[in-house]
Design a protein around this motif. Structure first.
Motif, PDB file in Angstrom:
ATOM      1  N   GLU A   1      -8.604  -2.616   5.470  1.00  0.00           N
ATOM      2  CA  GLU A   1      -7.478  -2.132   6.268  1.00  0.00           C
ATOM      3  C   GLU A   1      -6.826  -3.276   7.029  1.00  0.00           C
ATOM      4  OE1 GLU A   1      -7.179   0.403  10.301  1.00  0.00           O
ATOM      5  OE2 GLU A   1      -8.097   1.531   8.643  1.00  0.00           O
TER       6      GLU A   1
ATOM      7  N   CYS B   1      -0.422   4.606   2.762  1.00  0.00           N
ATOM      8  CA  CYS B   1      -0.904   4.132   4.052  1.00  0.00           C
ATOM      9  C   CYS B   1      -0.288   4.929   5.202  1.00  0.00           C
ATOM     10  CB  CYS B   1      -0.537   2.651   4.190  1.00  0.00           C
ATOM     11  SG  CYS B   1      -1.196   1.874   5.649  1.00  0.00           S
TER      12      CYS B   1
ATOM     13  N   VAL C   1      -4.609  -5.368   4.839  1.00  0.00           N
ATOM     14  CA  VAL C   1      -3.312  -4.732   4.619  1.00  0.00           C
ATOM     15  C   VAL C   1      -2.418  -4.939   5.841  1.00  0.00           C
ATOM     16  CG1 VAL C   1      -2.124  -2.521   4.264  1.00  0.00           C
ATOM     17  CG2 VAL C   1      -4.232  -3.019   3.007  1.00  0.00           C
TER      18      VAL C   1
ATOM     19  N   HIS D   1       0.847  -1.198   0.000  1.00  0.00           N
ATOM     20  CA  HIS D   1       0.000   0.000   0.000  1.00  0.00           C
ATOM     21  C   HIS D   1       0.879   1.244   0.000  1.00  0.00           C
ATOM     22  CE1 HIS D   1      -3.360   2.688   0.618  1.00  0.00           C
ATOM     23  NE2 HIS D   1      -4.170   1.652   0.462  1.00  0.00           N
TER      24      HIS D   1
ATOM     25  N   LEU E   1      -2.472   2.291  10.905  1.00  0.00           N
ATOM     26  CA  LEU E   1      -2.687   0.913  10.479  1.00  0.00           C
ATOM     27  C   LEU E   1      -2.314  -0.068  11.583  1.00  0.00           C
ATOM     28  CD1 LEU E   1      -3.265  -0.998   7.913  1.00  0.00           C
ATOM     29  CD2 LEU E   1      -0.777  -1.147   7.793  1.00  0.00           C
TER      30      LEU E   1
ATOM     31  N   ASN F   1      -5.986   4.851  -5.580  1.00  0.00           N
ATOM     32  CA  ASN F   1      -7.074   4.098  -4.958  1.00  0.00           C
ATOM     33  C   ASN F   1      -8.119   3.647  -5.968  1.00  0.00           C
ATOM     34  OD1 ASN F   1      -6.156   4.109  -2.275  1.00  0.00           O
ATOM     35  ND2 ASN F   1      -6.957   6.161  -1.916  1.00  0.00           N
TER      36      ASN F   1
END
Length: 360
Positions: A87, A56, A90, A53, A61, A296
């Protein structure tokens, strides 16, 4: 400052102190500095930003991921929103990529977890900056026709002459569905009357830079420009102009990358698009290039279950471009080969066994 009012750096040296201080000459290299050891998390962060990602917030995260692991461990995934599931996916991929990271974080204080996040973020940011600089220069070679020159010339390290200000980059950045050869449309793109949002994809994403409105999947994300940039970033700059070899090298090999990821395609597309623009600074909040929205929007398409068939075909195509040893798992073995015979005999044995069971 000493009590006498003299600065210690400007006060004349005494003969004794002069003898103690080692001689230094501008014409000598002097003592070698000790090499600083970079935390491996920075190294892993570089690959995370490229392949997992790009935009991010690592600290958020990790904090959210750890909270879900501790507080909502027994809750089904259905209890999460679509954004939370994405999320967490990831986050799990980050844990999978970095050996021992989960254990390290579980044993760390809150302050140490923040430091871990900062190190990973440092790697991701550093890789993005390096790639932005490298592709900005190399893209000029890729868009210059063989044996020809661009007119006007585009400087490798200057961006002001790019974007819609140049015929070549303008044609590549022109949104699919608009006609760059139309004088009126071209003028509006140049003077900003037509604002291009991040989800208005440019022709440079398409094979041969050709868009079919009746079949918008046709050639999407299969342009030679993207393949060149991917090789430049993930295998090596020299691999762009060479025949692919049966071994991996560069960043892909270092990080054990054996296949192309969906985020890596979106990342490369974002980098190439930015390199073609006249924008000076790569920023996620830049509303002119709208890079985060662009990234995105591509990732959302590639992760859309409704588009699985087309995406699977695209990923197979990409893997064959970048990893020559990649094998489609559904590909049948060559007819009459030893592998084919082994599988035939195994199938015959299974069928025979089922018949015995059914008769008994």
């Amino acid at each position: 400052m000493s009590e006498s009012g003299e600065d210690e750096h400007t006060r004349p040296l005494s003969s004794s102190s002069a003898r103690k201080r080692p001689h230094s000459s501008a014409l000598e290299l002097g003592p070698r500095k000790k090499a600083t050891t970079q935390d491996p998390l920075v190294h892993h962060g570089r690959h995370f930003g490229r392949a997992i990602h790009a935009f991010c917030n690592i600290q958020t995260l990790i904090v959210n991921g750890l909270l879900r692991m501790s507080e909502r461990m027994n809750e089904p995934d259905e209890s999460l929103t679509a954004e939370e599931r994405r999320e967490h996916m990831v986050f799990r991929e980050l844990l999978r990529q970095v050996p021992g990271l989960e254990k390290r974080m579980m044993e760390s204080s809150e302050e140490d977890v923040i430091i871990i996040a900062e190190l990973i973020q440092k790697g991701a940011n550093g890789a993005r900056a390096d790639d932005t600089k490298g592709i900005k220069s190399a893209v000029v070679d890729w868009i210059t026709p063989k044996g020809q020159a661009l007119n006007p010339h585009i400087h490798r390290n200057v961006k002001s002459g790019r974007g819609f200000n140049h015929e070549r980059t303008g044609a590549l950045l022109c949104p699919a569905g608009l006609d760059w050869s139309n004088t009126e449309i071209k003028a509006k793109l140049v003077n900003g009357q037509i604002q291009v949002a991040g989800d208005q994809w440019p022709l440079m994403l398409y094979a041969n830079y050709s868009y079919d409105a009746e079949d918008p999947w046709n050639g999407l994300l299969r342009s030679g420009l993207l393949v060149n940039a991917f090789k430049h970033t993930f295998t090596s700059p020299s691999s762009v102009d060479q025949e692919p070899k049966a071994t991996r090298s560069g960043n892909a090999r270092i990080h054990g990358m054996r296949s192309v990821t969906k985020p890596s395609i979106a990342y490369i597309a974002t980098q190439v698009r930015f390199a073609l623009t006249s924008a000076q600074v790569f920023s996620r909040t830049d509303h002119v290039t709208d890079s985060e929205r662009f990234y995105n929007s591509i990732l959302e398409l590639l992760e859309d279950p409704e588009e699985k068939d087309e995406v699977d075909q695209l990923m197979t195509w990409w893997n064959r471009q970048i990893f020559p040893v990649y094998a489609d798992p559904e590909r049948l073995p060559s007819k009459d080969s030893a592998l084919a015979r082994i599988r035939e005999k195994r199938a015959a044995l299974l069928i025979g066994g089922r018949k015995l069971l059914s008769s008994g």
